[in-house]
Design an enzyme around this catalytic site. Structure first.
Site, PDB file in Angstrom:
ATOM      1  N   TRP A   1     -24.895  57.545  -6.241  1.00  0.00           N
ATOM      2  CA  TRP A   1     -24.780  57.714  -7.695  1.00  0.00           C
ATOM      3  C   TRP A   1     -23.551  58.595  -7.859  1.00  0.00           C
ATOM      4  O   TRP A   1     -23.568  59.775  -7.512  1.00  0.00           O
ATOM      5  CB  TRP A   1     -26.035  58.393  -8.247  1.00  0.00           C
ATOM      6  CG  TRP A   1     -26.075  58.508  -9.731  1.00  0.00           C
ATOM      7  CD1 TRP A   1     -26.503  57.555 -10.616  1.00  0.00           C
ATOM      8  CD2 TRP A   1     -25.708  59.648 -10.520  1.00  0.00           C
ATOM      9  NE1 TRP A   1     -26.412  58.037 -11.894  1.00  0.00           N
ATOM     10  CE2 TRP A   1     -25.926  59.314 -11.873  1.00  0.00           C
ATOM     11  CE3 TRP A   1     -25.200  60.914 -10.231  1.00  0.00           C
ATOM     12  CZ2 TRP A   1     -25.667  60.194 -12.917  1.00  0.00           C
ATOM     13  CZ3 TRP A   1     -24.941  61.785 -11.267  1.00  0.00           C
ATOM     14  CH2 TRP A   1     -25.175  61.422 -12.592  1.00  0.00           C
TER      15      TRP A   1
ATOM     16  N   GLU B   1     -40.162  59.419 -27.184  1.00  0.00           N
ATOM     17  CA  GLU B   1     -40.232  58.780 -25.868  1.00  0.00           C
ATOM     18  C   GLU B   1     -39.976  57.265 -25.987  1.00  0.00           C
ATOM     19  O   GLU B   1     -39.313  56.673 -25.132  1.00  0.00           O
ATOM     20  CB  GLU B   1     -41.601  59.077 -25.225  1.00  0.00           C
ATOM     21  CG  GLU B   1     -41.897  58.378 -23.914  1.00  0.00           C
ATOM     22  CD  GLU B   1     -40.926  58.695 -22.771  1.00  0.00           C
ATOM     23  OE1 GLU B   1     -40.076  59.595 -22.909  1.00  0.00           O
ATOM     24  OE2 GLU B   1     -41.007  57.996 -21.748  1.00  0.00           O
TER      25      GLU B   1
ATOM     26  N   ASN C   1     -26.045  63.920  -0.191  1.00  0.00           N
ATOM     27  CA  ASN C   1     -26.545  63.908  -1.575  1.00  0.00           C
ATOM     28  C   ASN C   1     -26.379  65.320  -2.105  1.00  0.00           C
ATOM     29  O   ASN C   1     -26.904  66.258  -1.518  1.00  0.00           O
ATOM     30  CB  ASN C   1     -28.023  63.497  -1.587  1.00  0.00           C
ATOM     31  CG  ASN C   1     -28.700  63.790  -2.913  1.00  0.00           C
ATOM     32  OD1 ASN C   1     -28.061  63.736  -3.956  1.00  0.00           O
ATOM     33  ND2 ASN C   1     -29.977  64.104  -2.875  1.00  0.00           N
ATOM     34  N   GLY C   2     -25.625  65.460  -3.204  1.00  0.00           N
ATOM     35  CA  GLY C   2     -25.418  66.794  -3.774  1.00  0.00           C
ATOM     36  C   GLY C   2     -24.001  66.924  -4.270  1.00  0.00           C
ATOM     37  O   GLY C   2     -23.297  65.914  -4.457  1.00  0.00           O
TER      38      GLY C   2
ATOM     39  N   LYS D   1     -32.949  57.911 -10.751  1.00  0.00           N
ATOM     40  CA  LYS D   1     -34.319  58.385 -10.949  1.00  0.00           C
ATOM     41  C   LYS D   1     -34.422  59.906 -10.821  1.00  0.00           C
ATOM     42  O   LYS D   1     -35.144  60.544 -11.562  1.00  0.00           O
ATOM     43  CB  LYS D   1     -35.204  57.715  -9.898  1.00  0.00           C
ATOM     44  CG  LYS D   1     -36.657  58.100  -9.967  1.00  0.00           C
ATOM     45  CD  LYS D   1     -37.358  57.243 -10.964  1.00  0.00           C
ATOM     46  CE  LYS D   1     -38.806  57.611 -11.168  1.00  0.00           C
ATOM     47  NZ  LYS D   1     -39.249  57.237 -12.519  1.00  0.00           N
TER      48      LYS D   1
ATOM     49  N   LYS E   1     -36.977  55.305 -23.974  1.00  0.00           N
ATOM     50  CA  LYS E   1     -37.182  54.106 -23.137  1.00  0.00           C
ATOM     51  C   LYS E   1     -36.215  53.015 -23.572  1.00  0.00           C
ATOM     52  O   LYS E   1     -35.599  52.358 -22.744  1.00  0.00           O
ATOM     53  CB  LYS E   1     -38.631  53.578 -23.255  1.00  0.00           C
ATOM     54  CG  LYS E   1     -39.695  54.381 -22.599  1.00  0.00           C
ATOM     55  CD  LYS E   1     -39.749  54.301 -21.083  1.00  0.00           C
ATOM     56  CE  LYS E   1     -38.921  55.364 -20.431  1.00  0.00           C
ATOM     57  NZ  LYS E   1     -39.398  56.687 -20.275  1.00  0.00           N
TER      58      LYS E   1
ATOM     59  N   CYS F   1     -28.095  59.767  -5.477  1.00  0.00           N
ATOM     60  CA  CYS F   1     -27.790  59.464  -4.080  1.00  0.00           C
ATOM     61  C   CYS F   1     -29.062  59.576  -3.242  1.00  0.00           C
ATOM     62  O   CYS F   1     -29.914  60.427  -3.485  1.00  0.00           O
ATOM     63  CB  CYS F   1     -26.743  60.372  -3.455  1.00  0.00           C
ATOM     64  SG  CYS F   1     -25.135  60.254  -4.261  1.00  0.00           S
TER      65      CYS F   1
ATOM     66  N   ARG G   1     -32.438  55.936  -6.613  1.00  0.00           N
ATOM     67  CA  ARG G   1     -31.685  57.199  -6.682  1.00  0.00           C
ATOM     68  C   ARG G   1     -30.207  56.982  -6.970  1.00  0.00           C
ATOM     69  O   ARG G   1     -29.465  57.940  -7.202  1.00  0.00           O
ATOM     70  CB  ARG G   1     -31.818  57.964  -5.362  1.00  0.00           C
ATOM     71  CG  ARG G   1     -33.238  58.332  -5.013  1.00  0.00           C
ATOM     72  CD  ARG G   1     -33.281  59.061  -3.700  1.00  0.00           C
ATOM     73  NE  ARG G   1     -32.694  60.379  -3.806  1.00  0.00           N
ATOM     74  CZ  ARG G   1     -33.363  61.463  -4.143  1.00  0.00           C
ATOM     75  NH1 ARG G   1     -34.643  61.397  -4.401  1.00  0.00           N
ATOM     76  NH2 ARG G   1     -32.758  62.614  -4.213  1.00  0.00           N
TER      77      ARG G   1
ATOM     78  N   GLU H   1     -32.574  53.775 -22.534  1.00  0.00           N
ATOM     79  CA  GLU H   1     -32.380  53.730 -21.085  1.00  0.00           C
ATOM     80  C   GLU H   1     -32.252  52.327 -20.541  1.00  0.00           C
ATOM     81  O   GLU H   1     -31.383  52.063 -19.714  1.00  0.00           O
ATOM     82  CB  GLU H   1     -33.615  54.339 -20.394  1.00  0.00           C
ATOM     83  CG  GLU H   1     -33.594  55.794 -20.170  1.00  0.00           C
ATOM     84  CD  GLU H   1     -34.788  56.203 -19.314  1.00  0.00           C
ATOM     85  OE1 GLU H   1     -34.570  56.737 -18.233  1.00  0.00           O
ATOM     86  OE2 GLU H   1     -35.947  55.984 -19.735  1.00  0.00           O
TER      87      GLU H   1
ATOM     88  N   HIS I   1     -34.614  63.389 -45.060  1.00  0.00           N
ATOM     89  CA  HIS I   1     -33.634  64.475 -45.006  1.00  0.00           C
ATOM     90  C   HIS I   1     -32.317  64.027 -44.369  1.00  0.00           C
ATOM     91  O   HIS I   1     -31.539  64.866 -43.929  1.00  0.00           O
ATOM     92  CB  HIS I   1     -34.218  65.687 -44.266  1.00  0.00           C
ATOM     93  CG  HIS I   1     -35.419  66.261 -44.949  1.00  0.00           C
ATOM     94  ND1 HIS I   1     -35.332  66.916 -46.161  1.00  0.00           N
ATOM     95  CD2 HIS I   1     -36.731  66.229 -44.628  1.00  0.00           C
ATOM     96  CE1 HIS I   1     -36.549  67.294 -46.540  1.00  0.00           C
ATOM     97  NE2 HIS I   1     -37.412  66.878 -45.630  1.00  0.00           N
TER      98      HIS I   1
HETATM   99  O1  M6R Z   1     -38.289  64.013 -12.239  1.00  0.00           O
HETATM  100  P1  M6R Z   1     -38.260  64.610 -13.628  1.00  0.00           P
HETATM  101  O2  M6R Z   1     -39.482  64.346 -14.402  1.00  0.00           O
HETATM  102  O3  M6R Z   1     -37.921  66.068 -13.586  1.00  0.00           O
HETATM  103  O4  M6R Z   1     -37.062  63.879 -14.346  1.00  0.00           O
HETATM  104  C1  M6R Z   1     -36.680  64.232 -15.645  1.00  0.00           C
HETATM  105  C2  M6R Z   1     -35.829  63.168 -16.288  1.00  0.00           C
HETATM  106  O5  M6R Z   1     -34.655  62.976 -15.536  1.00  0.00           O
HETATM  107  C3  M6R Z   1     -36.576  61.849 -16.408  1.00  0.00           C
HETATM  108  O6  M6R Z   1     -37.749  61.982 -17.132  1.00  0.00           O
HETATM  109  C4  M6R Z   1     -35.695  60.787 -17.098  1.00  0.00           C
HETATM  110  O7  M6R Z   1     -35.501  61.145 -18.426  1.00  0.00           O
HETATM  111  C5  M6R Z   1     -36.370  59.420 -16.959  1.00  0.00           C
HETATM  112  N1  M6R Z   1     -35.407  58.466 -16.509  1.00  0.00           N
HETATM  113  C6  M6R Z   1     -36.936  58.924 -18.222  1.00  0.00           C
HETATM  114  O8  M6R Z   1     -37.424  57.636 -18.147  1.00  0.00           O
END
Ligand code: M6R
Length: 592
Positions: free
Chosen positions: A74, A464, A100-101, A587, A468, A2, A28, A471, A487
Site C-alpha cells: 500500500w 456508517e 511494512n511501515g 484494511k 460504506k 502493506c 492490507r 468506500e 441548517h
Molecule cells: O482496525 P480499526 O478498527 O482500528 O480500523 C479503523 C478504520 O481504519 C476502519 O474502521 C475503516 O474505516 C474501515 N475500512 C471502515 O470500513
C-alpha cells in the site's frame, strides 16, 4: 498498510506457499506484490497490480528454493511501479528486504548512503534498509548483526524480513510499531503481518513486541531483544480456522462477512462472563472517553448515546488522530475505551500510549493478540472471526454488541441483554430478503450523491451507511443528523437525489418522518429503512426496506446497519468495483 510474509519450509518449494500466504494479506494493500527466494543468488519476481494480475504476468510461484519473503504494498513513498515494489535490494542484489511501515529519516539516510557510493533504484523509504544492511555486512558483520545496526539508525515504524545470499538458510525479522507474528509449524517456520496469512500451515503463534528481532532457520525460531539477548516467548494456539479466511462460495469476502453477522453477534454475546468480570474490576469512573477511527469511531458514537442516555455518564468520542489535543483532559477516574478491529491502527495505538499511564484503559478488539490487546489495561474481544473485506461489517456489529453488553452490565439493564438475544434472528430474516435491496441498488447505481439521515441512535447508523457507500462504490455519501438538514445540507437536495432515511419505531420516529417530508418537498427520492409494518413511513418514501417491527430504536443500530451495508455492496458490484479491495484503501492502517 502493506503485508509481509516469510517462510522456511522443510524442503518444499517456498514460492507457491509465499504466494498463497501473501494473497491472504491482500486486504492490507494491493498496489504491487513481490517475492524473493535465495540460493546461489537472490531471485525476485515483482510488479505493480493486484496479486492475480501480477501472478498471471510473471508467474510468482515460479521461483526456486524452500525459503523466502513476500510483500503486498500500500504505497506511501513512491507511486505504485515495478521498481517501487518490494522486495528491495542492496547495490549487489545479495540482500533483499520487505517492509511494512514508514522510515521517517529515510532522506538523510539515503543522502549519506549515496555519498558513500550506494546506488538507489527506487523512490521508496524502504530501500535504505538493504543498503544499510549491505554497509554493515561488508564490514564483516553477519545478517543478524547488520540488521540490528541498521535498525538502530532508523526512525519510524517497521515490520521487516530480510534475507541474504550469503546466509541462505536464514530470515531475520524485526518489528517496531507495525505488526509481526511468528508461526511455528512442523519443521517449518513463518513470519507474517497477521495470523490469517499462515493459518493453513500452523495456528501456533508467537506475537512479537516492539524492539524484538526474530531469527528463523531450519532448526527453529529465536527471538532476541536489540541487545542480542534471547527472549523466551509464549506460543499461543489460536482458535481461528483456515476456512474462516476463505470466501466459502461467496463472490466476495464482504458479502460472506455480511452474512456471518448473526453468528458474529451470537459469538460476541458469549463474552458475557468476561464483561461482567471487567465491569467489577474497573471500579469507579466519572467519565468515559471512546477513541477510535472510521467504522470503529461510529460504533463509539453509539456508545456515547448509550452511556449518556441510559447511565447519565458523561461520554466523549474522539477520533484517534485528533486525540492529542484532549489527552490532558483524561484522569484516573476516566475510562478510555479504545475500539479497533485490527488492534494495530497507528492513530489508535498512539492515543492509547498517550493515556495509559494516567487513565483506566479498555480495548475492544477483534484480532487476537494484536498490539492494543497487549497494551491496554483491560481487553474485550469481539468474536467476529477474521474480517478480510476492507469495509468493516461483521466487526462493527460485534463492536456494538460488546458496547451494549458493557452498558447493560454497568447499568444492570438485563432487558438489553434479552433484546440482544433476538438480534441474530432479526438479522437472519432481513438477510433472507436481500433480493429487494439488490433491486434498489440497481435503481440508484448511477446517482452521484447520496444522503443518509437519522436521529439519535440512528445518526451514527447514517454516518456508517455513508462511509460504506463512499468506500466501496466511490459515490459521494454524506451522513447527517436528520434534524440538522435544515441548517444547510437541505440546499443540496434536488430532483431525484437519493436520501436514505433510517427511521426505526421509537421516540425519534415522528420527527424523522417530518424531515423525510422536507426532503420529498424538494424532490429528493427517499429510501426508508424502518419497520416493515410502518404504514406512515411506507406512504412517504419511494422505496421501503422493512425490518422486524419488534426492533426498537435503542437496539436498532446493530440490525439497521445491515441493509445499508447490502445497499453499498450491491451498488459496488453493479458498478463493477471489487468491494473487497477499494482503491486507495487498506484494511489495517499502520501509518499516522
Ligand atoms: O482496525 P480499526 O478498527 O482500528 O480500523 C479503523 C478504520 O481504519 C476502519 O474502521 C475503516 O474505516 C474501515 N475500512 C471502515 O470500513
Amino acid at each position: 498498510m502493506c503485508g509481509i510474509v516469510g517462510c522456511i519450509l522443510n524442503n518444499d518449494k517456498a514460492a507457491p506457499v509465499l504466494l498463497e500466504c501473501v494473497k491472504k494479506l491482500e486486504y492490507r494493500g494491493y498496489d504491487s506484490v513481490g517475492i524473493a527466494t535465495p540460493d546461489s543468488e537472490i531471485h525476485i519476481k515483482k510488479d505493480k497490480g493486484m496479486i492475480d494480475e501480477v501472478d498471471a504476468k510473471v508467474g510468482l510461484s515460479d521461483l526456486p528454493g524452500d525459503m523466502g519473503i513476500a510483500h503486498v504494498r500500500w504505497a506511501t513513498h513512491g507511486i505504485p511501479t515495478k521498481t517501487n515494489s518490494h522486495p528491495h535490494t542492496d547495490c549487489s542484489g545479495d540482500i533483499a528486504v520487505v517492509h511494512n511501515g514508514i522510515i521517517e529519516n529515510y532522506k538523510e539516510l539515503k543522502d549519506s548512503l549515496q555519498s558513500e557510493g550506494h546506488i538507489f533504484k527506487s523512490d521508496t523509504d524502504t530501500e535504505v534498509i538493504p543498503h544499510l544492511i549491505e554497509k554493515y555486512m561488508t564490514t564483516g558483520l553477519d545478517l543478524e548483526e547488520s540488521v540490528k545496526e541498521a535498525l538502530n539508525l532508523i526512525h519510524g515504524s517497521y515490520a521487516i524480513a530480510a534475507i541474504s545470499r550469503n546466509e541462505p538458510g536464514k530470515i531475520v525479522g524485526a518489528r517496531k510499531e507495525s505488526p509481526l507474528i511468528v508461526g511455528k509449524g512442523e519443521n517449518e517456520y513463518f513470519l507474517a503481518s497477521d495470523a490469517p496469512a499462515i493459518l493453513n500451515h500452523t495456528n501456533n503463534i508467537i506475537y512479537l513486541e516492539d524492539g524484538e528481532m526474530v531469527i528463523l532457520n531450519k532448526s527453529g525460531v529465536t527471538v532476541k531483544n536489540m541487545l542480542g539477548e534471547i527472549i523466551e516467548k509464549e506460543v499461543h494456539v489460536i482458535t481461528w480456522t483456515p476456512d474462516m479466511a476463505e470466501k466459502s462460495g461467496y463472490d466476495h469476502f464482504m458479502i460472506k462477512e455480511i452474512h456471518e453477522q448473526p453468528e458474529a453477534v451470537k459469538n460476541t454475546l458469549m463474552e458475557a462472563e468476561d464483561i461482567e468480570e471487567i465491569v467489577s474490576q474497573i471500579g469507579d469512573v466519572d467519565k468515559i472517553c471512546f477513541v477510535a477511527c472510521g467504522t470503529s469511531y461510529h460504533a463509539s458514537l453509539i456508545g456515547k448515546y448509550l452511556f449518556e442516555s441510559l447511565i447519565g455518564l458523561p461520554t466523549d468520542v474522539i477520533l484517534a488522530s485528533e486525540f492529542k489535543y484532549s489527552a490532558k483532559a483524561m484522569d484516573e477516574k476516566t475510562l478510555v475505551i479504545i475500539i479497533s478491529q485490527s488492534g494495530e491502527t497507528a492513530d489508535t495505538l498512539k492515543a492509547l500510549r498517550m493515556v495509559k499511564e494516567q487513565s483506566k484503559t479498555l480495548a475492544i478488539v477483534n484480532v487476537l493478540g494484536s498490539t492494543a490487546t497487549r497494551e491496554a489495561e483491560y481487553v474485550l474481544y469481539t468474536r467476529a472471526g477474521p474480517e478480510i473485506g476492507v469495509a468493516a461489517t461483521k466487526t462493527y456489529v460485534s463492536q456494538l454488541t460488546c458496547i451494549y453488553m458493557l452498558v447493560a452490565y454497568i447499568s444492570k439493564r438485563m432487558d438489553l441483554i434479552d433484546e440482544l438475544q433476538n438480534v441474530p434472528q432479526q438479522m437472519t430474516s432481513l438477510l433472507e430478503n436481500e433480493g429487494h435491496i439488490k433491486k434498489i441498488a440497481q435503481k440508484y447505481k448511477y446517482a452521484s450523491d447520496f444522503f443518509f439521515i437519522g436521529r439519535g441512535f440512528s445518526y451514527p447508523t447514517a454516518l456508517e451507511g455513508a462511509l460504506k457507500l463512499k468506500e466501496i462504490t466511490y459515490i459521494h455519501g454524506e451522513g447527517y443528523a436528520a434534524g440538522e438538514l435544515k441548517h444547510g445540507p437541505l440546499a443540496l437536495i434536488d430532483d431525484g437525489v437519493p436520501v436514505v432515511a433510517v427511521v426505526p419505531p421509537g421516540e425519534t420516529h415522528d420527527k424523522t418522518l417530518s424531515n423525510v417530508e422536507e426532503v420529498r418537498a424538494r424532490g429528493g427520492h427517499v429510501i426508508g429503512v424502518g419497520s416493515q409494518e410502518d404504514g406512515d413511513l411506507k406512504s412517504e418514501v419511494e422505496d421501503l426496506i422493512g425490518l422486524d417491527p419488534e426492533i426498537n430504536e435503542i437496539i436498532s443500530p446493530i440490525t439497521y446497519i445491515v441493509p445499508l451495508q447490502l445497499l453499498s455492496y450491491y451498488i459496488s458490484v453493479e458498478k463493477g468495483i471489487d468491494p473487497d479491495k477499494p482503491k486507495n484503501l487498506a484494511k489495517c492502517v499502520t501509518v499516522e
